[in-house]
Scaffold this motif. Structure first.
Motif, PDB file in Angstrom:
ATOM      1  N   SER A 199       0.838  -1.201   0.000  1.00  0.00           N
ATOM      2  CA  SER A 199       0.000   0.000   0.000  1.00  0.00           C
ATOM      3  C   SER A 199       0.872   1.250   0.000  1.00  0.00           C
ATOM      4  CB  SER A 199      -0.915   0.004   1.224  1.00  0.00           C
ATOM      5  OG  SER A 199      -1.819  -1.079   1.170  1.00  0.00           O
ATOM      6  N   ARG A 200       0.305   2.347  -0.449  1.00  0.00           N
ATOM      7  CA  ARG A 200       1.061   3.593  -0.578  1.00  0.00           C
ATOM      8  C   ARG A 200       1.633   4.022   0.774  1.00  0.00           C
ATOM      9  NH1 ARG A 200      -0.292   6.948  -5.266  1.00  0.00           N
ATOM     10  NH2 ARG A 200      -1.611   5.729  -6.646  1.00  0.00           N
ATOM     11  N   ASP A 224       5.633  13.265  -7.076  1.00  0.00           N
ATOM     12  CA  ASP A 224       4.626  12.198  -7.079  1.00  0.00           C
ATOM     13  C   ASP A 224       3.309  12.855  -7.438  1.00  0.00           C
ATOM     14  OD1 ASP A 224       2.768  10.189  -6.605  1.00  0.00           O
ATOM     15  OD2 ASP A 224       3.879   9.371  -4.914  1.00  0.00           O
ATOM     16  N   THR A 246       0.960   8.979  -8.759  1.00  0.00           N
ATOM     17  CA  THR A 246       1.263   7.721  -9.441  1.00  0.00           C
ATOM     18  C   THR A 246       1.819   6.643  -8.521  1.00  0.00           C
ATOM     19  OG1 THR A 246       3.382   8.718  -9.999  1.00  0.00           O
ATOM     20  CG2 THR A 246       1.672   8.819 -11.669  1.00  0.00           C
ATOM     21  N   GLY A 247       2.210   7.030  -7.296  1.00  0.00           N
ATOM     22  CA  GLY A 247       2.801   6.063  -6.377  1.00  0.00           C
ATOM     23  C   GLY A 247       4.314   6.130  -6.328  1.00  0.00           C
ATOM     24  N   THR A 262       6.049   5.323  -3.078  1.00  0.00           N
ATOM     25  CA  THR A 262       6.010   3.912  -2.693  1.00  0.00           C
ATOM     26  C   THR A 262       7.018   3.079  -3.470  1.00  0.00           C
ATOM     27  OG1 THR A 262       3.668   4.223  -2.201  1.00  0.00           O
ATOM     28  CG2 THR A 262       4.468   1.953  -2.350  1.00  0.00           C
ATOM     29  N   ASN A 317       5.079  -2.755  -8.413  1.00  0.00           N
ATOM     30  CA  ASN A 317       4.056  -2.848  -7.374  1.00  0.00           C
ATOM     31  C   ASN A 317       2.714  -3.083  -8.054  1.00  0.00           C
ATOM     32  OD1 ASN A 317       1.973  -2.194  -5.485  1.00  0.00           O
ATOM     33  ND2 ASN A 317       3.397  -0.968  -4.287  1.00  0.00           N
ATOM     34  N   LYS A 342      -0.244  -3.277  -7.030  1.00  0.00           N
ATOM     35  CA  LYS A 342      -1.369  -2.472  -6.544  1.00  0.00           C
ATOM     36  C   LYS A 342      -1.343  -1.066  -7.143  1.00  0.00           C
ATOM     37  CE  LYS A 342      -2.816  -2.885  -2.278  1.00  0.00           C
ATOM     38  NZ  LYS A 342      -2.953  -2.773  -0.798  1.00  0.00           N
ATOM     39  N   THR A 343      -0.203  -0.381  -7.033  1.00  0.00           N
ATOM     40  CA  THR A 343      -0.127   0.964  -7.609  1.00  0.00           C
ATOM     41  C   THR A 343      -0.147   0.907  -9.131  1.00  0.00           C
ATOM     42  OG1 THR A 343       2.296   0.929  -7.447  1.00  0.00           O
ATOM     43  CG2 THR A 343       1.094   1.922  -5.616  1.00  0.00           C
ATOM     44  N   SER A 351      -3.685   0.563 -10.215  1.00  0.00           N
ATOM     45  CA  SER A 351      -4.365   1.851 -10.069  1.00  0.00           C
ATOM     46  C   SER A 351      -4.052   2.777 -11.236  1.00  0.00           C
ATOM     47  CB  SER A 351      -3.954   2.518  -8.756  1.00  0.00           C
ATOM     48  OG  SER A 351      -4.456   1.810  -7.645  1.00  0.00           O
ATOM     49  N   GLN A 352      -2.797   2.748 -11.705  1.00  0.00           N
ATOM     50  CA  GLN A 352      -2.432   3.574 -12.851  1.00  0.00           C
ATOM     51  C   GLN A 352      -3.228   3.190 -14.095  1.00  0.00           C
ATOM     52  OE1 GLN A 352       0.178   6.315 -13.508  1.00  0.00           O
ATOM     53  NE2 GLN A 352      -1.052   6.426 -11.671  1.00  0.00           N
TER      54      GLN A 352
END
Length: 749
Positions: A16-17, A475, A478-479, A482, A642, A644-645, A648-649
């Motif tokens: 997670s972020r 940032d 975009t993450g 992280t 990652n 997860k990120t 999301s992108q």
């Protein structure tokens, strides 16, 4: 990275972020939220005409108010360096950059003509309504389509290195197209679009002793902002610091310094006190936009479906003072092996502000037209749209006659089609129905470049064994925080909880603007290099220890895991990082270094991310309303740092693709030369109710050429194929080709 039992590398894990808690609790501060002492507030006044001159500007009523400190106009602005010397920011196109308050000339509607500064924001806002400007209005031209006859070639400049012009023609397109048994041609149009990130543009300037400035700016690159400020105002670098630790969305709008930065710095220096200038939502429509563009695409194929003729031209709008360009037409030559190719790209200067890069600039524009034309050609050839693309598949970039460093697009087609259920599609338009809704399935291909730029980073292994890493990148949601933490942690074998990554500060090592989907590759490579430099220093310290097991050991023979430096051949031979930093005389181990693209290696290849997008739409047969009920994007994006990120992108790009295909349009009233729907109630963007079942697949792809990490940026590949896939699904549902985006219900009724 280690493969020892119980040791888990963080790269490749859906962490997670690391900045998530700060964002959801309000601890994260944005440009207009920093508290500084003795703060004054500035409000910008915008022009009411699109072209002409200010003949008189009356500021007396505003200045008469108690608490109004100053009103700046072209008549009383300070003399500035940039009015004497040509200035370019990092993202400036060829031409002469816009100069706020330069003179009485009005170049576009909404141009800033005054800044009111007062003790409170409310007073400044009210006083701004009292400014009276009189104009001598000239005839303006803001319509691209009525001025296509004025189109000309763009001026060349350094920008063409990142935005190359169309390649030279190959073969004989006219002959091949004329003789082609299967052919299509069409005209594709989209209006201007505006970025509209949630955070409005703002700058807070803290004026300090001796005239030093600490600037909190909304920007996608603090380095660009400090270059702007120091050049325009002729201030030494040591007297300016720019910070932007968080950004509430940019999408390209923050690549160039916007005029509130100029206004805030000018006012702070003149008043010798801190000043904040924030723009309104309406003023977010007064700088930069995705340019209105008209495209023509013509394709020809042999009877067996082999495409042998490709024509793509585009005409985009630009301002009268700069030549903003995009890569719109080049993509077909990168994706398809047609032997007879002709491409062209031109500009029409209009009385508008210079357009600005907006997520996948040129790519989503050109691919929307090209991939819709490919779908139509597949139908005319009697072939399934995916099979037609596979028939015309290539592993070469035919524009440059170079192989791809990696290209798993075939696997994207296979996995995406399987997940979507493409094989059960009835190809006949209007053949699939549910109640009063027509169901359509469409697909498209996506491509976006995978670039790496130069950057630097600092890594500090502190005396407590924790690692602090920094780079002056951004940032933009975009993450970056992280994934940089993960890269640093894995490079030195630390848990993520022991690593702090910092960014967005010009006191940190230099990094380029965050855009073009290059930040992960660019800054990630620099972070890895800086951490490796720390590791090499630790190895030197280890060698100096009495009876060291690392005497005579080379750098290539060590690895880092579980907070230890270990021998690769025998990981049980190890020294803890805490033990090693203790050998440094009570000081942290600090290294700053950079990462450069390996041009000798990279120039032999084209480096791109690829996608296959599958979409289902539901079109109300009576109302013409379109709903994207589900979509699958299969992405070949190199190594996924990652999931997860990364997901999301891609989801964000897919949502924007829906928004672009069906909703987004900046409506210009050419009588006034002004964007009229300059708010979020009338500039329509996708909302929660528009978004249904979206699925993302990351296809495994190994690439050791693009950069040391093997990563490809994901910010743009998620959007480029979506609008065409939606348009193709709408055709399958309705039998109607809509080549004018957005696809609104009036175009289907």
């Amino acid at each position: 990275m280690s493969t020892l039992p119980g040791v888990t590398p963080s790269i490749g894990k859906p962490i997670s972020r690391v900045d998530g808690v700060d964002k959801v609790t309000g601890k994260a501060k944005y440009a207009a939220e920093f508290s500084v002492p003795d703060l004054a507030y500035g409000v910008v006044v915008s022009s009411a005409i699109a072209k002409g001159k200010i003949t008189h500007i009356d500021t007396s009523d505003a200045l008469a108010l108690d608490g109004v400190l100053a009103v700046f106009t072209h008549e009383n602005r300070p003399k500035l360096a940039w009015f004497d010397i040509s200035y370019k920011d990092q993202d400036a196109p060829p031409g002469s950059p816009f100069r706020p308050l330069h003179n009485a000339t009005i170049n576009y509607s909404g141009q800033p003509i005054a800044l009111v500064v007062a003790e409170t924001f409310e007073l400044a806002r009210y006083a701004a309504t009292l400014i009276r400007a009189e104009y001598k209005e000239d005839t303006h031209e803001t319509s691209l389509e009525t001025n296509l006859h004025q189109a000309r070639k763009p001026k060349s400049g350094i920008a063409s290195l990142l935005k190359p012009p169309p390649p030279k023609p190959r073969g004989d397109f006219e002959k091949a197209y004329t003789e082609a048994p299967v052919a299509v041609n069409g005209r594709y149009v989209h209006a201007a679009e505006h970025h509209n990130p949630m955070e409005l543009f703002a700058t807070t300037v803290a004026y300090e002793k001796g005239g030093k400035l600490t600037i909190y700016d909304k920007t996608q690159g603090v380095t660009n902002s400090i270059l702007y400020v120091t050049q325009v105002f002729n201030i030494p670098f040591k007297d300016v610091r720019v910070l932007s630790p968080y950004m509430g969305g940019g999408f390209g709008s923050g690549l160039r310094p916007q005029y509130q930065l100029f206004m805030a710095v000018m006012a702070a220096r003149e008043l010798k006190r801190s000043v904040r200038v924030s723009l309104t939502r309406q003023q977010m429509f007064t700088f930069g936009h995705r340019p209105a563009t008209v495209q023509n695409v013509a394709l020809g194929a042999l009877a067996d479906g082999t495409m042998n003729a490709l024509y793509h031209d585009a005409v985009g709008e630009t301002s009268q003072f700069e030549d903003y360009t995009e890569v719109v037409v080049n993509w077909g030559g990168m994706l398809y092996p047609a032997e007879n190719v002709k491409m062209d790209y031109k500009l029409v200067p209009l009385d508008v502000y210079s357009p600005l890069d907006m997520r996948a600039p040129g790519g989503v524009t050109g691919m929307s037209a090209l991939e819709e034309a490919m779908d139509e050609l597949a139908y005319n050839a009697g072939m399934d749209p995916m099979e037609f693309r596979l028939k015309n598949y290539t592993d070469l970039d035919h524009n440059q006659n170079l192989p791809y460093s990696s290209k798993e697009l075939r696997e994207c087609f296979r996995q995406g089609a399987e997940r979507f259920g493409w094989s059960s599609r009835n190809p006949v338009p209007r053949s699939m129905k549910k109640d009063h809704n027509l169901i359509g399935w469409g697909m498209a291909t996506g491509i976006w470049e995978a670039n790496q730029m130069p950057a630097r980073a600092e890594a500090v292994l502190m005396v407590n064994g924790k690692l602090r890493v920094s780079s002056a990148t951004a940032d933009i949601g975009t993450g970056t925080y992280t994934i940089m933490t993960q890269i640093a942690a894995d490079t030195l074998g630390l848990p993520v909880s022991d690593v702090l990554f910092k960014l967005g500060d010009t006191d940190m090592p230099i990094a380029p603007i965050s855009g073009g989907s290059w930040t992960a590759a660019t800054v990630g490579s620099a972070v890895q290099a800086a951490c490796q430099a720390v590791g090499k220093t630790l190895l030197k310290l280890a060698k100096k220890m009495p009876d060291s097991p690392f005497k005579g050991v080379k750098w290539e023979e060590v690895t880092f895991s579980d907070k230890h430096m270990r021998l690769k051949r025998d990981p049980s031979v190890a020294l803890s990082l805490q033990t090693l930093v203790d050998q440094n005389g009570g000081k942290a181990v600090r290294e700053t270094t950079g990462a450069l693209p390996n041009m000798l290696k990279q120039r032999k290849y084209t480096r791109s991310a690829h996608s296959a997008v599958f979409v289902e739409v539901m079109v109300d047969e009576e109302l013409g309303t379109v709903k994207v009920t589900r979509a699958v994007s299969a992405i070949a994006g190199g190594r996924i740092l990652n999931p997860k990120t990364a997901r999301s992108q891609i989801l964000g790009g897919m949502v924007w693709g829906i928004s672009k295909a069906l909703e987004e349009e900046s409506v210009m009233d050419h009588n006034f030369g002004r964007f009229m729907n300059h708010n979020l109630s009338e500039y329509h963007v996708a909302v929660n109710a528009d978004i249904h079942d979206l699925d993302v697949i990351f296809v495994e792809e190994h690439d050791d050429i693009v950069n040391p990490l093997g990563v490809k940026g994901l910010g743009e590949i998620g959007i480029v194929g979506m609008p065409a896939a939606i348009a193709n699904a709408v055709f399958h549902a309705t039998g109607r080709r809509v080549r004018d985006l957005p696809i609104t219900l009036d175009k289907l009724l």
